[in-house]
Design a protein around this motif. Structure first.
Motif, PDB file in Angstrom:
ATOM      1  N   CYS A 295      -6.964  -9.082  -5.063  1.00 21.87           N
ATOM      2  CA  CYS A 295      -6.715  -8.974  -3.621  1.00 21.87           C
ATOM      3  C   CYS A 295      -5.306  -8.459  -3.342  1.00 21.87           C
ATOM      4  O   CYS A 295      -4.469  -9.157  -2.736  1.00 21.87           O
ATOM      5  CB  CYS A 295      -6.954 -10.318  -2.942  1.00 21.87           C
ATOM      6  N   GLU A 296      -5.023  -7.260  -3.812  1.00 24.65           N
ATOM      7  CA  GLU A 296      -3.743  -6.604  -3.559  1.00 24.65           C
ATOM      8  C   GLU A 296      -3.994  -5.126  -3.300  1.00 24.65           C
ATOM      9  O   GLU A 296      -5.011  -4.581  -3.745  1.00 24.65           O
ATOM     10  CB  GLU A 296      -2.794  -6.793  -4.750  1.00 24.65           C
ATOM     11  N   TYR A 297      -3.055  -4.463  -2.653  1.00 25.38           N
ATOM     12  CA  TYR A 297      -3.274  -3.094  -2.194  1.00 25.38           C
ATOM     13  C   TYR A 297      -3.625  -2.126  -3.325  1.00 25.38           C
ATOM     14  O   TYR A 297      -4.569  -1.353  -3.224  1.00 25.38           O
ATOM     15  CB  TYR A 297      -2.037  -2.580  -1.446  1.00 25.38           C
ATOM     16  N   TYR A 298      -2.866  -2.180  -4.431  1.00 20.63           N
ATOM     17  CA  TYR A 298      -3.101  -1.231  -5.522  1.00 20.63           C
ATOM     18  C   TYR A 298      -4.505  -1.347  -6.112  1.00 20.63           C
ATOM     19  O   TYR A 298      -5.003  -0.411  -6.723  1.00 20.63           O
ATOM     20  CB  TYR A 298      -2.069  -1.429  -6.644  1.00 20.63           C
ATOM     21  N   ALA A 299      -5.112  -2.503  -5.939  1.00 17.84           N
ATOM     22  CA  ALA A 299      -6.433  -2.732  -6.526  1.00 17.84           C
ATOM     23  C   ALA A 299      -7.463  -1.729  -6.008  1.00 17.84           C
ATOM     24  O   ALA A 299      -8.405  -1.361  -6.716  1.00 17.84           O
ATOM     25  CB  ALA A 299      -6.889  -4.143  -6.214  1.00 17.84           C
TER      26      ALA A 299
ATOM     27  N   ASP B  41      -4.729 -14.987  -2.531  1.00 16.06           N
ATOM     28  CA  ASP B  41      -3.657 -15.864  -2.054  1.00 16.06           C
ATOM     29  C   ASP B  41      -3.800 -16.013  -0.543  1.00 16.06           C
ATOM     30  O   ASP B  41      -3.471 -15.110   0.224  1.00 16.06           O
ATOM     31  CB  ASP B  41      -2.292 -15.250  -2.405  1.00 16.06           C
ATOM     32  N   ARG B  42      -4.308 -17.167  -0.131  1.00 16.70           N
ATOM     33  CA  ARG B  42      -4.644 -17.358   1.292  1.00 16.70           C
ATOM     34  C   ARG B  42      -3.417 -17.340   2.206  1.00 16.70           C
ATOM     35  O   ARG B  42      -3.525 -17.282   3.419  1.00 16.70           O
ATOM     36  CB  ARG B  42      -5.451 -18.635   1.483  1.00 16.70           C
TER      37      ARG B  42
ATOM     38  N   ASP C  11     -11.630  -5.151   3.806  1.00 14.89           N
ATOM     39  CA  ASP C  11     -11.901  -3.770   3.377  1.00 14.89           C
ATOM     40  C   ASP C  11     -13.036  -3.728   2.354  1.00 14.89           C
ATOM     41  O   ASP C  11     -13.954  -2.913   2.460  1.00 14.89           O
ATOM     42  CB  ASP C  11     -10.643  -3.142   2.736  1.00 14.89           C
ATOM     43  N   VAL C  12     -12.930  -4.598   1.349  1.00 12.76           N
ATOM     44  CA  VAL C  12     -13.922  -4.607   0.273  1.00 12.76           C
ATOM     45  C   VAL C  12     -15.296  -5.014   0.825  1.00 12.76           C
ATOM     46  O   VAL C  12     -16.316  -4.401   0.498  1.00 12.76           O
ATOM     47  CB  VAL C  12     -13.482  -5.546  -0.876  1.00 12.76           C
TER      48      VAL C  12
ATOM     49  N   ASP D 204      -6.172 -11.074   2.930  1.00  8.20           N
ATOM     50  CA  ASP D 204      -7.213 -11.088   3.962  1.00  8.20           C
ATOM     51  C   ASP D 204      -7.671  -9.669   4.292  1.00  8.20           C
ATOM     52  O   ASP D 204      -8.873  -9.390   4.417  1.00  8.20           O
ATOM     53  CB  ASP D 204      -6.642 -11.766   5.210  1.00  8.20           C
ATOM     54  N   ALA D 205      -6.699  -8.752   4.400  1.00  5.25           N
ATOM     55  CA  ALA D 205      -7.007  -7.351   4.737  1.00  5.25           C
ATOM     56  C   ALA D 205      -7.808  -6.687   3.617  1.00  5.25           C
ATOM     57  O   ALA D 205      -8.784  -5.966   3.878  1.00  5.25           O
ATOM     58  CB  ALA D 205      -5.712  -6.587   4.982  1.00  5.25           C
TER      59      ALA D 205
END
Length: 285
Positions: A173-177, A210-211, A222-223, A217-218
């Motif tokens: 759950c991170e942008y680069y993912a 990481d809540r 998206d996913v 959350d974003a």
């Protein structure tokens, strides 16, 4: 509550509490991005399903051998491993080892020899389908075969994609993912088109959630918007116990069965098992 959760997860009675599929489900756990939780996911889902009555085989296809470490299976130089199956056509049952303390679970380990397999496979006949043939020739019956892939899109990962019916993609759950995801999906489509028409991206699992952050959350939204029902409802949180467990040669399910990490993986395994019964397992994409 924690003690109750621990008993539910460890299932000391050994009853079949998670439904067993009609046919073997071969699942490839893939993502060319490193550090997204592929091995952790493979190990914990395999242990959860095995503790609840399913017969499970883990094939460690990563030269680092982390899945073998997490299941406490010997994988030092000289141990018969998946390299022998791919290069020397040694039958899979000769290298599969039972996992101590978990009766329904077996592991095909990876040693450092596997690092050279990528180059050696280039000149081998039917190089993309070596693993597929080895799994099909296995005399015993498994409910699940999990293939833990290396963080690359080389010949080892292609072997896993050709052997599998389903792809499970863990997404951090991170942008680069999200950046490398298109490339992975394109490769899966290429394999489906040319080598394995039954291949299907069946499951997306969100990991390291990481809540406390808006970003997590974003990414989740998206996913879920993009993949819809393929995304499991269960989300794996960042959890210290999940990270600690491999250093003791254990999964989090046995290391700390009452922890949030163990509960989340248990819920994910339950969802995967229930989906496998609702849907036809082998379907053409």
């Amino acid at each position: 509550m924690e003690a109750m959760r621990a008993v539910q997860i460890l299932n000391p009675s050994g009853e079949v509490t998670m439904p067993r599929p009609e046919r073997t489900r071969v699942m490839c756990v893939a993502n060319q991005k490193g550090g997204v939780g592929k091995t952790t996911t493979t190990v914990n889902l395999a242990v959860a399903l095995a503790l609840h009555g399913n017969r499970v085989l883990v094939v460690d296809l990563d030269p680092q051998g982390n899945a073998s470490t997490g299941l406490n299976v010997p994988h030092h130089t000289g141990v018969p491993d998946v390299y022998d199956c791919l290069i020397n056509s040694v039958p899979l049952e000769e290298v599969a080892q039972g996992v101590e303390g978990i009766p329904n679970l077996w592991c095909v380990p990876a040693t450092i020899d596997l690092a050279g397999a990528e180059i050696e496979l280039v000149s081998v006949v039917a190089r993309e389908s070596r693993l597929s043939r080895a799994i099909e020739a296995y005399p015993g019956h498994f409910d699940y075969v999990f293939i833990d892939c290396p963080p690359s899109l080389g010949l080892l990962t292609v072997n896993a994609l050709v052997a599998a019916q389903e792809v499970l993609i863990p997404i951090q759950c991170e942008y680069y993912a999200l950046e490398g995801l298109n490339q992975l999906i394109n490769n899966i489509n290429l394999v489906r088109k040319h080598l394995n028409p039954r291949l299907d991206v069946s499951t997306i699992l969100l990991t390291m959630y990481d809540r406390r952050t808006r970003l997590a959350d974003a990414v989740e939204q998206d996913v879920r918007n993009h993949f819809g029902d393929k995304v499991l409802q269960a989300v794996i949180p960042r959890n210290v116990r999940v990270s600690e467990a491999p250093s003791y040669g254990q999964s989090v399910m046995t290391y700390d069965p009452g922890s949030r990490g163990a509960t989340s993986y248990f819920e994910a395994a339950q969802e995967i098992a229930e989906r496998g019964v609702k849907e036809p397992v082998s379907r053409n994409a």
